[in-house]
Write a protein that holds these residues in place. Structure first.
Motif, mmCIF file in Angstrom:
data_model
loop_
_atom_site.group_PDB
_atom_site.id
_atom_site.type_symbol
_atom_site.label_atom_id
_atom_site.label_comp_id
_atom_site.label_asym_id
_atom_site.label_seq_id
_atom_site.Cartn_x
_atom_site.Cartn_y
_atom_site.Cartn_z
ATOM 1 N N HIS A 6 0.694 -0.827 -0.162
ATOM 2 C CA HIS A 6 0.337 0.202 -0.055
ATOM 3 C C HIS A 6 0.598 0.727 0.042
ATOM 4 C CE1 HIS A 6 -3.625 -2.150 0.760
ATOM 5 N NE2 HIS A 6 -3.214 -3.596 1.567
ATOM 6 N N THR A 8 1.386 3.057 2.478
ATOM 7 C CA THR A 8 1.315 3.119 3.292
ATOM 8 C C THR A 8 2.513 2.348 4.407
ATOM 9 O OG1 THR A 8 -0.458 3.204 4.747
ATOM 10 C CG2 THR A 8 0.267 5.821 4.200
ATOM 11 N N HIS A 9 2.069 1.242 3.749
ATOM 12 C CA HIS A 9 2.511 -0.135 4.560
ATOM 13 C C HIS A 9 2.564 -1.113 3.756
ATOM 14 C CE1 HIS A 9 -2.415 -0.023 5.129
ATOM 15 N NE2 HIS A 9 -1.697 -1.150 5.327
ATOM 16 N N ILE A 31 5.191 -1.140 8.406
ATOM 17 C CA ILE A 31 5.245 0.250 8.314
ATOM 18 C C ILE A 31 6.826 0.922 8.014
ATOM 19 C CG2 ILE A 31 4.365 2.576 9.024
ATOM 20 C CD1 ILE A 31 2.223 0.764 11.127
ATOM 21 N N THR A 35 7.206 7.404 9.220
ATOM 22 C CA THR A 35 5.587 7.403 8.463
ATOM 23 C C THR A 35 5.362 7.557 9.596
ATOM 24 O OG1 THR A 35 6.253 4.911 6.824
ATOM 25 C CG2 THR A 35 3.808 5.996 7.759
ATOM 26 N N LEU A 77 -7.644 10.892 5.783
ATOM 27 C CA LEU A 77 -6.689 9.660 5.396
ATOM 28 C C LEU A 77 -8.013 9.081 4.786
ATOM 29 C CD1 LEU A 77 -4.193 8.757 8.367
ATOM 30 C CD2 LEU A 77 -3.472 9.824 5.618
ATOM 31 N N ASP A 78 -8.354 7.392 4.438
ATOM 32 C CA ASP A 78 -9.070 6.859 4.257
ATOM 33 C C ASP A 78 -8.981 5.244 5.465
ATOM 34 O OD1 ASP A 78 -7.771 5.171 2.495
ATOM 35 O OD2 ASP A 78 -8.297 7.032 0.869
ATOM 36 N N HIS A 81 -5.463 3.436 4.823
ATOM 37 C CA HIS A 81 -4.151 3.623 5.029
ATOM 38 C C HIS A 81 -4.351 2.835 7.239
ATOM 39 C CE1 HIS A 81 -4.381 6.948 2.610
ATOM 40 N NE2 HIS A 81 -3.725 7.751 2.805
ATOM 41 N N ALA A 136 -3.337 3.719 11.661
ATOM 42 C CA ALA A 136 -3.090 3.952 10.480
ATOM 43 C C ALA A 136 -2.413 5.118 10.260
ATOM 44 C CB ALA A 136 -4.393 5.152 9.641
ATOM 45 N N ARG A 138 0.672 7.285 8.236
ATOM 46 C CA ARG A 138 0.422 8.463 6.427
ATOM 47 C C ARG A 138 2.406 8.652 6.074
ATOM 48 N NH1 ARG A 138 -2.714 13.329 7.008
ATOM 49 N NH2 ARG A 138 -2.808 13.114 8.963
#
Length: 139
Positions: A6, A8-9, A31, A35, A77-78, A81, A136, A138
Motif C-alpha cells: 500500500h 503507507t504499509h 510500516i 511514517t 486519510l481513508d 491507510h 493508520a 501516513r
C-alpha cells in the motif's frame, strides 16, 4: 506468501500460516520508518449525536467502520491507510464473525489490515455491542 504493498504499509501473509483473509484480517503489516501514525480511539455504531444507530449487531458493525472513515478523513486519510484494528465484541460467538468479516471485506477487499478480536462482557453503555480502535499510517 502473499505480499501487498500500500502507499503507507505492506501487508504480508506468510506461507506456513493459514489464509486469514476470509476471516477479515491479515497476519502482519510493515510500516516504514518515518511514517506518521494516526490512532483512532474506540469507535462504535453511533450517529453524530452519540446515540447507537440500532440494536442490530450488523448495523452497528457497518456504522462503526463508517465512523472510522469519518475520523480518518479529518486527517486526510481513508480506510486504505489503516494498518491495524483492535475489535471488541460483546458476548462474542461464532455467529458474529460473518458480519464483521463482511464489513471488513466491503471496506478493504482482499487485503484487510491486521486485526485482533477481543470478546468482552460489555462496553461503555449497555446498547453498544461492537467497538473498534484503528491505527493508520501516513507516508
Amino acid at each position: 506468501m502473499t505480499n501487498t504493498d500500500h502507499a503507507t504499509h505492506t501487508i504480508v501473509n506468510p506461507d506456513g500460516l493459514h489464509d486469514p483473509t476470509p476471516f477479515g484480517y491479515s497476519h502482519t503489516a510493515v510500516i516504514p520508518a518515518g511514517t506518521e501514525l494516526v490512532l483512532v480511539s474506540g469507535q462504535y455504531g453511533s450517529r453524530s449525536d452519540g446515540a447507537v444507530v440500532s440494536p442490530d449487531f450488523t448495523e452497528q458493525v457497518n456504522q462503526t467502520f463508517r465512523n472510522i472513515a469519518t475520523a480518518l478523513a479529518a486527517h486526510d486519510l481513508d480506510l486504505g491507510h489503516v494498518v491495524q484494528l483492535r475489535t471488541y465484541v460483546v458476548n462474542h460467538d461464532v455467529s458474529k464473525l460473518g458480519p464483521i468479516a463482511g464489513a471488513v471485506h466491503a471496506n478493504w477487499g482482499t487485503t484487510p489490515p491486521t486485526q485482533t478480536l477481543i470478546g468482552v462482557a460489555s462496553l461503555a453503555t449497555p446498547d453498544v455491542l461492537f467497538e473498534v480502535e484503528a491505527l493508520a499510517a501516513r507516508p
